[in-house]
Write a protein that holds these residues in place. Structure first.
Motif, PDB file in Angstrom:
ATOM      1  N   VAL A 228       0.846  -1.019   0.028  1.00 32.90           N
ATOM      2  CA  VAL A 228      -0.055   0.015   0.059  1.00 32.90           C
ATOM      3  C   VAL A 228       0.957   1.223   0.154  1.00 32.90           C
ATOM      4  CG1 VAL A 228      -1.742   1.422   1.292  1.00 32.90           C
ATOM      5  CG2 VAL A 228      -1.925  -1.005   1.009  1.00 32.90           C
ATOM      6  N   ARG A 229       2.147   1.240   0.802  1.00 31.99           N
ATOM      7  CA  ARG A 229       2.808   2.153   0.839  1.00 31.99           C
ATOM      8  C   ARG A 229       3.291   2.597  -0.553  1.00 31.99           C
ATOM      9  NH1 ARG A 229       3.917   0.354   6.321  1.00 31.99           N
ATOM     10  NH2 ARG A 229       5.666  -0.747   5.555  1.00 31.99           N
ATOM     11  N   ALA A 230       4.102   1.509  -1.152  1.00 27.46           N
ATOM     12  CA  ALA A 230       4.538   1.703  -2.635  1.00 27.46           C
ATOM     13  C   ALA A 230       3.277   2.361  -3.464  1.00 27.46           C
ATOM     14  CB  ALA A 230       5.165   0.297  -3.063  1.00 27.46           C
ATOM     15  N   MET A 231       2.190   1.467  -3.267  1.00 28.02           N
ATOM     16  CA  MET A 231       0.904   2.257  -4.040  1.00 28.02           C
ATOM     17  C   MET A 231       0.990   3.488  -4.254  1.00 28.02           C
ATOM     18  SD  MET A 231      -2.805   0.337  -4.265  1.00 28.02           S
ATOM     19  CE  MET A 231      -3.372   1.125  -2.933  1.00 28.02           C
ATOM     20  N   VAL A 232       0.825   4.252  -3.011  1.00 30.62           N
ATOM     21  CA  VAL A 232       0.441   5.848  -3.050  1.00 30.62           C
ATOM     22  C   VAL A 232       1.892   6.342  -2.847  1.00 30.62           C
ATOM     23  CG1 VAL A 232      -1.844   5.366  -2.512  1.00 30.62           C
ATOM     24  CG2 VAL A 232       0.027   5.208  -0.650  1.00 30.62           C
ATOM     25  N   SER A 233       2.908   6.229  -3.556  1.00 30.85           N
ATOM     26  CA  SER A 233       4.340   6.784  -3.454  1.00 30.85           C
ATOM     27  C   SER A 233       4.796   6.990  -4.655  1.00 30.85           C
ATOM     28  CB  SER A 233       5.428   5.998  -2.766  1.00 30.85           C
ATOM     29  OG  SER A 233       5.193   5.606  -1.353  1.00 30.85           O
ATOM     30  N   ALA A 234       5.461   7.889  -5.329  1.00 27.76           N
ATOM     31  CA  ALA A 234       5.682   8.286  -6.527  1.00 27.76           C
ATOM     32  C   ALA A 234       6.513   7.170  -7.177  1.00 27.76           C
ATOM     33  CB  ALA A 234       6.340   9.510  -6.505  1.00 27.76           C
ATOM     34  N   GLN A 235       6.048   6.711  -7.982  1.00 27.82           N
ATOM     35  CA  GLN A 235       6.763   5.540  -9.048  1.00 27.82           C
ATOM     36  C   GLN A 235       7.117   6.149 -10.331  1.00 27.82           C
ATOM     37  OE1 GLN A 235       7.820   2.909  -7.448  1.00 27.82           O
ATOM     38  NE2 GLN A 235       6.505   2.761  -5.665  1.00 27.82           N
ATOM     39  N   ALA A 236       6.229   6.938 -10.713  1.00 27.78           N
ATOM     40  CA  ALA A 236       6.545   7.566 -12.370  1.00 27.78           C
ATOM     41  C   ALA A 236       6.126   9.015 -11.998  1.00 27.78           C
ATOM     42  CB  ALA A 236       5.954   6.820 -13.128  1.00 27.78           C
TER      43      ALA A 236
END
Length: 359
Positions: A275-283
């Motif tokens: 979830v933390r990765a999902m709502v972190s800047a990835q692009a």
């Protein structure tokens, strides 16, 4: 009572508080009545058009709930591409229950019947689930470019959507385009609904269930969501890229689950790390917004400062905003499909009316 003013009762607020457990013990938030009156007036006078519902949760409790323009608590709202964010949540659930090994799982490995009869460029053969989640595949697919080979409208008129996508050519990078290695986060983002559709197809292969059935098992039933509707492609694959229908309160539950980092009533439905990765800047998108795993990180004013707000977003102005710092989830459903004002006015509802009403 004004025809657009929502009708509440203490019993209704109590009931909603029970199904949407508070993240902290607190009474219902008191809002600035003037801001709410101004919001309802703007909707009534068509200054804000085609909005059908607004639900605001603070500390897990209903602070405001209103239905307009024929909307109701039982309406199954077509949230269009906000469905992509739900599909991303299902990917997390599948990783959590072991159906998927992780975001580095290779996409073409799930479709051996295709790869047995179609040559695949090695660069595309390396496509991962994370590439789909971040809209950064090397498929020549861009919904914002009408000439793109993978444009969603081209997919919709074919009989076999999956074959259409898996057969897309490798994207070329013209001199004026930013290559992946030169892009923020090392990914060249291009919004492509076909990515989300294939995510749904991967989930069906990994879980051995139709996408709608897995959604019900992994998220909806645990959250108390009893009614939803998922679309399917002509060949019968669940459509993870758009058109899912949910009631407004159920959209709020999905937002609350993200706010709680995937935990609901003592059970971890989605791994917190995911979830933390999902709502972190990835692009980074073309307009400068952050993009996570099919969630948008919009730069919006909060308390006088530009703030990144993570949200589900769909055509027509459909949004689920999640603001952890305020323990807030805001749902806005709207039928302003393909209207230029749709997204700006939904964001305006949040920043001009709902957030200031909390002061």
């Amino acid at each position: 009572m004004h025809p657009c003013r929502p009708r509440f009762s203490a019993a209704l607020i109590f009931a909603l508080a029970v199904v949407l457990p508070p993240t902290a013990l607190a009474g219902p938030t008191q809002l600035d009545a003037a801001r709410i009156t101004a919001l309802e007036s703007a909707i009534a006078t068509q200054d804000i058009k085609q909005v059908t519902s607004i639900v605001l949760l603070v500390d897990g409790q209903v602070a405001y709930e209103g239905y307009f323009n024929g909307g109701s608590a039982d309406t199954l709202n077509d949230v269009r591409s906000a469905s992509k964010s739900v599909t991303a949540m299902l990917v997390g659930a599948a990783i959590g229950d072991g159906s998927l090994p992780g975001v580095q799982a290779r996409v073409y490995d799930y479709f051996p019947a295709f790869t047995a009869h179609h040559p695949v460029d090695p660069r595309l053969r390396a496509t991962t689930v994370e590439d789909l989640l971040t809209m950064s595949t090397l498929w020549e697919c861009d919904d914002e470019n009408a000439f793109s080979a993978g444009h969603e409208e081209r997919m919709y008129v074919t009989e076999h959507w999956l074959d259409f996508v898996l057969s897309l050519p490798v994207k070329g990078f013209a001199p004026w385009m930013t290559r992946p290695e030169d892009s923020p986060h090392g990914r060249a983002h291009a919004y492509c609904t076909a990515n989300s559709f294939v995510l749904g197809a991967v989930l069906e292969q990994a879980t051995k269930q139709p996408l709608a059935d897995y959604a019900a098992q992994a998220l909806e039933r645990p959250l108390g969501i009893t009614t939803s509707r998922w679309n399917r492609s002509p060949e019968g694959i669940g459509m993870g890229g758009g058109g899912t229908r949910y009631r407004s309160r159920d959209l709020a539950r999905l937002g609350e689950l993200v706010l709680a980092e995937g935990r609901w009533q003592g059970k971890q439905l989605i791994p917190a790390r995911y979830v933390r990765a999902m709502v972190s800047a990835q692009a980074t998108t073309g307009d400068g917004s952050d993009y996570g795993y099919q969630w948008w990180g919009l730069k919006l004013p909060v308390d006088g400062h530009e703030t990144t707000i993570w949200t589900m977003s769909g055509n027509g102005g459909n949004y689920v905003f999640v603001i952890p710092g305020k323990k807030l989830v805001a749902v806005i459903t709207s039928q302003a499909y393909n209207r230029s004002y749709a997204h700006p006015q939904s964001r305006r509802i949040l920043t001009e009316f709902l957030l200031p009403a909390l002061r």
